[in-house]
Scaffold this active site. Structure first.
Site, short mmCIF file in Angstrom:
data_model
loop_
_atom_site.label_atom_id
_atom_site.label_comp_id
_atom_site.label_asym_id
_atom_site.label_seq_id
_atom_site.Cartn_x
_atom_site.Cartn_y
_atom_site.Cartn_z
N HIS A 68 0.82 -1.20 0.00
CA HIS A 68 0.00 0.00 0.00
C HIS A 68 0.86 1.26 0.00
CE1 HIS A 68 0.51 -1.29 4.23
NE2 HIS A 68 0.66 -0.01 4.47
N TYR A 84 -3.49 3.52 2.13
CA TYR A 84 -4.48 3.12 1.11
C TYR A 84 -3.85 2.12 0.14
CZ TYR A 84 -7.15 6.82 3.14
OH TYR A 84 -7.83 7.57 4.07
N THR A 85 -4.65 1.14 -0.28
CA THR A 85 -4.18 0.13 -1.22
C THR A 85 -4.78 0.43 -2.58
OG1 THR A 85 -4.41 -1.44 0.59
CG2 THR A 85 -3.96 -2.36 -1.59
N CYS A 238 -8.60 -8.73 5.86
CA CYS A 238 -8.58 -7.27 5.89
C CYS A 238 -9.99 -6.76 6.14
CB CYS A 238 -8.04 -6.70 4.58
SG CYS A 238 -7.67 -4.94 4.68
C1 LIG Z 1 -2.95 -1.27 4.94
C2 LIG Z 1 -4.21 -0.44 4.89
C3 LIG Z 1 -4.84 -0.23 3.68
C4 LIG Z 1 -6.01 0.54 3.60
N1 LIG Z 1 -6.60 0.71 2.39
C5 LIG Z 1 -7.72 1.47 2.31
C6 LIG Z 1 -8.36 1.68 1.04
O1 LIG Z 1 -7.91 1.20 -0.01
N2 LIG Z 1 -9.50 2.44 1.02
C7 LIG Z 1 -10.02 2.99 2.16
O2 LIG Z 1 -11.06 3.68 2.07
N3 LIG Z 1 -9.44 2.82 3.36
C8 LIG Z 1 -8.30 2.09 3.47
N4 LIG Z 1 -7.70 1.95 4.69
C9 LIG Z 1 -8.21 2.72 5.85
C10 LIG Z 1 -7.59 4.14 5.82
O3 LIG Z 1 -6.19 4.06 6.07
C11 LIG Z 1 -8.14 5.11 6.88
O4 LIG Z 1 -8.10 4.50 8.14
C12 LIG Z 1 -9.56 5.57 6.61
O5 LIG Z 1 -9.66 6.16 5.31
C13 LIG Z 1 -10.01 6.60 7.63
O6 LIG Z 1 -9.05 7.63 7.71
P1 LIG Z 1 -9.48 9.14 8.00
O7 LIG Z 1 -8.22 9.93 8.19
O8 LIG Z 1 -10.43 9.61 6.98
O9 LIG Z 1 -10.30 9.02 9.34
P2 LIG Z 1 -9.74 9.21 10.84
O10 LIG Z 1 -9.38 10.62 11.07
O11 LIG Z 1 -8.71 8.18 11.11
O12 LIG Z 1 -11.03 8.82 11.69
C14 LIG Z 1 -12.05 9.75 11.89
C15 LIG Z 1 -13.39 9.08 12.14
O13 LIG Z 1 -13.66 8.03 11.22
C16 LIG Z 1 -13.95 6.82 11.90
N5 LIG Z 1 -13.29 5.72 11.21
C17 LIG Z 1 -12.04 5.71 10.72
N6 LIG Z 1 -11.77 4.56 10.12
C18 LIG Z 1 -12.86 3.79 10.24
C19 LIG Z 1 -13.19 2.47 9.83
N7 LIG Z 1 -12.32 1.71 9.15
N8 LIG Z 1 -14.43 2.00 10.13
C20 LIG Z 1 -15.31 2.78 10.80
N9 LIG Z 1 -15.04 4.03 11.21
C21 LIG Z 1 -13.84 4.52 10.95
C22 LIG Z 1 -13.39 6.97 13.27
O14 LIG Z 1 -14.15 6.26 14.22
C23 LIG Z 1 -13.50 8.45 13.50
O15 LIG Z 1 -14.75 8.80 14.00
C24 LIG Z 1 -6.55 1.14 4.78
C25 LIG Z 1 -5.92 0.92 6.00
C26 LIG Z 1 -4.77 0.15 6.08
C27 LIG Z 1 -4.11 -0.05 7.41
#
Ligand SMILES: Cc1cc2nc3c(=O)[nH]c(=O)nc-3n(C[C@H](O)[C@H](O)[C@H](O)COP(=O)(O)OP(=O)(O)OC[C@H]3O[C@@H](n4cnc5c(N)ncnc54)[C@H](O)[C@@H]3O)c2cc1C
Ligand SMILES: *[C@@H]1O[C@H](CO)[C@@H](O)[C@H](O)[C@H]1NC(C)=O
Ligand SMILES: *[C@@H]1O[C@H](CO)[C@@H](O)[C@H](O)[C@H]1NC(C)=O
Ligand SMILES: CC(=O)N[C@H]1CO[C@H](CO)[C@@H](O)[C@@H]1O
Ligand SMILES: CC(=O)N[C@H]1CO[C@H](CO)[C@@H](O)[C@@H]1O
Length: 272
Positions: A68, A84-85, A238
């Site tokens: 990723h 993100y992947t 995942c």
């Molecule tokens: C290896 C890896 C690959 C990933 N690939 C993708 C991808 O391809 N596409 C994608 O959309 N995301 C992916 N994610 C998740 C991504 O990294 C973020 O965690 C996600 O987009 C939220 O980030 P943010 O900064 O917008 O929210 P944050 O600022 O981290 O969170 C803010 C709010 O969102 C809520 N929230 C955050 N994450 C989640 C969740 N997963 N489920 C429910 N509520 C949540 C929290 O509770 C909080 O209220 C991946 C994560 C990992 C570790």
């Protein structure tokens, strides 16, 4: 004389191709680079595919299958970084695609949803410990929830596009509603055309006449759908931590090696 001229010509052509046509992978491990948004495709009220351009139409991102990237932005006075992947792999030239679910309170996901065409994001990579090697395992079981589909899709697409790759894949993909299933048309198209790739969808709230599974991914469902655990079987997970944690526990009873707290390349159970 003629052989020497031909040899010189061959060298000149080779040099020409290396200097002018051979594009290097674009991604850099320790430097954030900017890539502009060129296309936005909404998939549902809260998710979409965002396409970013590479500097040259022949460029490839340079991301190993299953790894990723990090995206960074300056939000409310802080540097925020998330993983993100890309759903595209290096068979796609000139761009890469991200499938992102936006959270109303999310930092990076909201930032990306608010980008206009032409705005840039900061990207660094590759990141991650997973390494996909074709035919290394005879069977790969995959369990994904929500956006956890992205690494699975990347691997499935690589298998589907490689006629030499005979890996048997069984994907279990859980979501809340039918509208939440990401990449369903793309997955269904691959399944139709490749007898070694199978997908079983599960929904919390199924519509009437739903033919897939219903409810959470239970030990019984894992037992029914996952490939038998052998030395040549791998299990990839995942999704939301409650889902991956419960699957990790159940998988031990199915004969898989206990998952480590942080997955490493070659682990029988790998959690992204
Ligand atoms: C290896 C890896 C690959 C990933 N690939 C993708 C991808 O391809 N596409 C994608 O959309 N995301 C992916 N994610 C998740 C991504 O990294 C973020 O965690 C996600 O987009 C939220 O980030 P943010 O900064 O917008 O929210 P944050 O600022 O981290 O969170 C803010 C709010 O969102 C809520 N929230 C955050 N994450 C989640 C969740 N997963 N489920 C429910 N509520 C949540 C929290 O509770 C909080 O209220 C991946 C994560 C990992 C570790
Ligand atoms: C992410 O956003 C929330 C509010 O939406 C905020 O409380 C939090 O501090 C942010 N995280 C970072 C690392 O900036
Ligand atoms: C290939 O499979 C073997 C087990 O059969 C494992 O030990 C090895 O780490 C795997 N390699 C990769 C790159 O997954
Ligand atoms: C049945 C099932 O696995 N539902 C999942 C749908 O996706 C959400 C978001 O990832 C999960 O929280 C649910 O468990
Ligand atoms: C394995 C398989 O069924 N491959 C087919 C996929 O679809 C293309 C055409 O769209 C065929 O040419 C392949 O034979």
């Amino acid at each position: 004389m003629v052989p020497i001229i031909l040899a010189l010509l061959a060298i000149a052509i080779t040099v020409y191709f290396f200097v002018f046509n051979k594009r290097q992978p674009v991604l850099k491990k320790d430097e954030f680079q900017k890539f502009p948004l060129i296309q936005k495709t909404l998939l549902s009220h809260n998710s979409g595919i965002y396409r970013f351009a590479l500097p040259h139409p022949d460029d490839v991102l340079g991301l190993p299958i299953g790894q990723h990237i990090s995206i960074q932005a300056h939000i409310n006075g802080k540097d925020v970084v998330r993983s993100y992947t890309p759903t595209s792999n290096d068979a796609h030239k000139g761009y890469f695609d991200l499938l992102i679910k936006s959270y109303p309170e999310g930092n990076i996901s909201k930032h990306i949803a608010e980008l206009n065409i032409g705005d840039s994001i900061n990207v660094r990579g590759p990141k991650g410990f997973y390494e996909y090697v074709p035919n290394n395992y005879t069977h790969i079981g995959m369990v994904a929830g929500g956006t956890g589909i992205t690494p699975m899709f990347q691997i499935i697409e690589a298998i589907a596009n490689n006629p030499e790759d005979k890996t048997e894949v069984q994907l279990l993909y859980g979501n809340q509603t039918e509208a939440d299933i990401l990449l369903k048309p793309e997955l269904d198209k691959i399944v139709k055309n490749h007898s070694n790739i199978k997908v079983h969808y599960l929904l919390d709230k199924p519509p009437v006449n739903w033919e897939g599974g219903v409810g959470y991914i239970t030990p019984e469902i894992l037992n029914e759908f996952l490939p038998t655990a052998t030395a040549k079987t791998q299990l990839l997970l995942c999704g939301p931590p409650p889902m991956t944690n419960s699957v990790k526990k159940s998988a031990i009873n199915l004969g898989f090696a206990k998952a480590k707290p942080v997955s490493k390349a070659g682990d029988q159970i790998f959690v992204f």
